[in-house]
Scaffold this motif. Structure first.
Motif, PDB file in Angstrom:
ATOM      1  N   GLN A   2     -13.400 102.524 -34.951  1.00 35.35           N
ATOM      2  CA  GLN A   2     -14.622 103.322 -34.859  1.00 35.35           C
ATOM      3  C   GLN A   2     -15.109 103.668 -36.260  1.00 35.35           C
ATOM      4  O   GLN A   2     -14.331 104.082 -37.119  1.00 35.35           O
ATOM      5  CB  GLN A   2     -14.367 104.603 -34.074  1.00 35.35           C
ATOM      6  CG  GLN A   2     -15.611 105.305 -33.602  1.00 35.35           C
ATOM      7  CD  GLN A   2     -15.305 106.388 -32.574  1.00 35.35           C
ATOM      8  OE1 GLN A   2     -14.212 106.932 -32.532  1.00 35.35           O
ATOM      9  NE2 GLN A   2     -16.289 106.712 -31.755  1.00 35.35           N
ATOM     10  N   LEU A   3     -16.394 103.450 -36.490  1.00 33.43           N
ATOM     11  CA  LEU A   3     -17.046 103.861 -37.728  1.00 33.43           C
ATOM     12  C   LEU A   3     -18.129 104.857 -37.347  1.00 33.43           C
ATOM     13  O   LEU A   3     -19.006 104.530 -36.547  1.00 33.43           O
ATOM     14  CB  LEU A   3     -17.651 102.666 -38.457  1.00 33.43           C
ATOM     15  CG  LEU A   3     -16.708 101.539 -38.859  1.00 33.43           C
ATOM     16  CD1 LEU A   3     -17.476 100.416 -39.555  1.00 33.43           C
ATOM     17  CD2 LEU A   3     -15.608 102.053 -39.777  1.00 33.43           C
ATOM     18  N   GLN A   4     -18.064 106.034 -37.916  1.00 31.80           N
ATOM     19  CA  GLN A   4     -19.006 107.094 -37.577  1.00 31.80           C
ATOM     20  C   GLN A   4     -19.843 107.430 -38.800  1.00 31.80           C
ATOM     21  O   GLN A   4     -19.365 108.062 -39.743  1.00 31.80           O
ATOM     22  CB  GLN A   4     -18.249 108.329 -37.103  1.00 31.80           C
ATOM     23  CG  GLN A   4     -19.127 109.483 -36.646  1.00 31.80           C
ATOM     24  CD  GLN A   4     -19.807 109.186 -35.331  1.00 31.80           C
ATOM     25  OE1 GLN A   4     -19.236 108.594 -34.431  1.00 31.80           O
ATOM     26  NE2 GLN A   4     -21.067 109.590 -35.220  1.00 31.80           N
ATOM     27  N   ALA A   5     -21.113 107.010 -38.768  1.00 31.50           N
ATOM     28  CA  ALA A   5     -22.024 107.292 -39.875  1.00 31.50           C
ATOM     29  C   ALA A   5     -22.728 108.627 -39.645  1.00 31.50           C
ATOM     30  O   ALA A   5     -23.089 108.961 -38.511  1.00 31.50           O
ATOM     31  CB  ALA A   5     -23.048 106.178 -40.003  1.00 31.50           C
ATOM     32  N   ALA A 107     -22.927  88.735 -41.383  1.00 35.85           N
ATOM     33  CA  ALA A 107     -22.001  87.932 -40.577  1.00 35.85           C
ATOM     34  C   ALA A 107     -20.541  88.144 -40.971  1.00 35.85           C
ATOM     35  O   ALA A 107     -19.639  87.871 -40.176  1.00 35.85           O
ATOM     36  CB  ALA A 107     -22.355  86.455 -40.706  1.00 35.85           C
ATOM     37  N   ASP A 108     -20.311  88.641 -42.167  1.00 30.22           N
ATOM     38  CA  ASP A 108     -18.936  88.831 -42.643  1.00 30.22           C
ATOM     39  C   ASP A 108     -18.340  90.173 -42.225  1.00 30.22           C
ATOM     40  O   ASP A 108     -17.168  90.416 -42.471  1.00 30.22           O
ATOM     41  CB  ASP A 108     -18.889  88.727 -44.167  1.00 30.22           C
ATOM     42  CG  ASP A 108     -19.163  87.317 -44.647  1.00 30.22           C
ATOM     43  OD1 ASP A 108     -19.688  87.162 -45.763  1.00 30.22           O
ATOM     44  OD2 ASP A 108     -18.841  86.370 -43.898  1.00 30.22           O
ATOM     45  N   TYR A 109     -19.132  91.026 -41.623  1.00 31.05           N
ATOM     46  CA  TYR A 109     -18.655  92.360 -41.244  1.00 31.05           C
ATOM     47  C   TYR A 109     -18.241  92.384 -39.776  1.00 31.05           C
ATOM     48  O   TYR A 109     -19.033  92.067 -38.898  1.00 31.05           O
ATOM     49  CB  TYR A 109     -19.733  93.411 -41.535  1.00 31.05           C
ATOM     50  CG  TYR A 109     -19.865  93.671 -43.019  1.00 31.05           C
ATOM     51  CD1 TYR A 109     -20.623  92.828 -43.834  1.00 31.05           C
ATOM     52  CD2 TYR A 109     -19.202  94.733 -43.624  1.00 31.05           C
ATOM     53  CE1 TYR A 109     -20.706  93.046 -45.205  1.00 31.05           C
ATOM     54  CE2 TYR A 109     -19.292  94.964 -44.991  1.00 31.05           C
ATOM     55  CZ  TYR A 109     -20.039  94.112 -45.767  1.00 31.05           C
ATOM     56  OH  TYR A 109     -20.124  94.333 -47.124  1.00 31.05           O
ATOM     57  N   ALA A 110     -16.996  92.770 -39.539  1.00 30.69           N
ATOM     58  CA  ALA A 110     -16.432  92.736 -38.193  1.00 30.69           C
ATOM     59  C   ALA A 110     -16.743  93.997 -37.391  1.00 30.69           C
ATOM     60  O   ALA A 110     -16.839  93.947 -36.165  1.00 30.69           O
ATOM     61  CB  ALA A 110     -14.921  92.547 -38.276  1.00 30.69           C
ATOM     62  N   TYR A 111     -16.867  95.114 -38.081  1.00 30.78           N
ATOM     63  CA  TYR A 111     -17.045  96.390 -37.386  1.00 30.78           C
ATOM     64  C   TYR A 111     -18.258  97.118 -37.940  1.00 30.78           C
ATOM     65  O   TYR A 111     -18.491  97.113 -39.157  1.00 30.78           O
ATOM     66  CB  TYR A 111     -15.791  97.258 -37.542  1.00 30.78           C
ATOM     67  CG  TYR A 111     -14.539  96.573 -37.074  1.00 30.78           C
ATOM     68  CD1 TYR A 111     -13.568  96.159 -37.990  1.00 30.78           C
ATOM     69  CD2 TYR A 111     -14.324  96.323 -35.725  1.00 30.78           C
ATOM     70  CE1 TYR A 111     -12.425  95.516 -37.566  1.00 30.78           C
ATOM     71  CE2 TYR A 111     -13.185  95.678 -35.298  1.00 30.78           C
ATOM     72  CZ  TYR A 111     -12.239  95.278 -36.220  1.00 30.78           C
ATOM     73  OH  TYR A 111     -11.107  94.636 -35.791  1.00 30.78           O
ATOM     74  N   TRP A 112     -18.989  97.777 -37.030  1.00 31.64           N
ATOM     75  CA  TRP A 112     -20.227  98.469 -37.374  1.00 31.64           C
ATOM     76  C   TRP A 112     -20.250  99.875 -36.793  1.00 31.64           C
ATOM     77  O   TRP A 112     -19.749 100.112 -35.682  1.00 31.64           O
ATOM     78  CB  TRP A 112     -21.430  97.691 -36.832  1.00 31.64           C
ATOM     79  CG  TRP A 112     -21.640  96.383 -37.521  1.00 31.64           C
ATOM     80  CD1 TRP A 112     -21.016  95.198 -37.269  1.00 31.64           C
ATOM     81  CD2 TRP A 112     -22.545  96.135 -38.603  1.00 31.64           C
ATOM     82  NE1 TRP A 112     -21.470  94.226 -38.118  1.00 31.64           N
ATOM     83  CE2 TRP A 112     -22.416  94.772 -38.951  1.00 31.64           C
ATOM     84  CE3 TRP A 112     -23.456  96.912 -39.307  1.00 31.64           C
ATOM     85  CZ2 TRP A 112     -23.155  94.192 -39.980  1.00 31.64           C
ATOM     86  CZ3 TRP A 112     -24.189  96.343 -40.316  1.00 31.64           C
ATOM     87  CH2 TRP A 112     -24.034  94.984 -40.648  1.00 31.64           C
ATOM     88  N   GLY A 113     -20.843 100.777 -37.549  1.00 34.75           N
ATOM     89  CA  GLY A 113     -21.084 102.122 -37.056  1.00 34.75           C
ATOM     90  C   GLY A 113     -22.366 102.161 -36.240  1.00 34.75           C
ATOM     91  O   GLY A 113     -23.096 101.161 -36.128  1.00 34.75           O
ATOM     92  N   GLN A 114     -22.677 103.333 -35.705  1.00 34.69           N
ATOM     93  CA  GLN A 114     -23.821 103.455 -34.802  1.00 34.69           C
ATOM     94  C   GLN A 114     -25.141 103.672 -35.534  1.00 34.69           C
ATOM     95  O   GLN A 114     -26.187 103.569 -34.917  1.00 34.69           O
ATOM     96  CB  GLN A 114     -23.586 104.619 -33.824  1.00 34.69           C
ATOM     97  CG  GLN A 114     -23.998 105.996 -34.335  1.00 34.69           C
ATOM     98  CD  GLN A 114     -23.098 106.527 -35.439  1.00 34.69           C
ATOM     99  OE1 GLN A 114     -22.130 105.902 -35.854  1.00 34.69           O
ATOM    100  NE2 GLN A 114     -23.416 107.712 -35.926  1.00 34.69           N
TER     101      GLN A 114
END
Length: 122
Positions: A2-5, A107-114
């Protein structure tokens, strides 16, 4: 994972904001971190990136000298300090994690915040 921005908001041109990205569920110090943004009607674009150990940073030309990316591996958090904001900086800002050292490519980023919304008024 989880990424929380957080940290977005409404600010006048010339003002500052500091975005934070709190990560959990991954070994944070093993991931490069990036910030991207998406303006209304436009594609998501690269803003800044930082490698695992914070020894290398990279910026989109339009934000160089105004934005600073950093990270605190002890707190599993990445930051984007934004100064001298301009109306064209308006958009939803996303943080992302890459298994590589760092990258400018989505494309190189596996995980993203909301995402967190930044609005700069003129």
């Amino acid at each position: 994972v989880q990424l929380q921005a957080s940290g977005g908001g409404l600010v006048q041109a010339g003002g500052s904001l500091r975005l934070s990205c709190a990560a959990s569920g991954l070994t944070f110090s093993s991931y490069g971190m990036g910030w991207f943004r998406q303006a209304p009607g436009k594609e998501r674009e690269f803003v800044a990136a930082i490698n695992w150990g914070a020894s290398r940073t990279y910026y989109q030309d339009s934000v160089k000298g105004r934005f600073t990316i950093s990270r605190d591996n002890a707190k599993n958090t990445a930051y984007l300090q934004m100064n001298n904001l301009k109306p064209e900086d308006t958009g939803v800002y996303y943080c992302a994690a890459t298994r590589g050292s760092w990258s400018t490519s989505r494309a190189d980023y596996a995980y993203w915040g909301q995402g967190t919304l930044v609005t700069v008024s003129s």
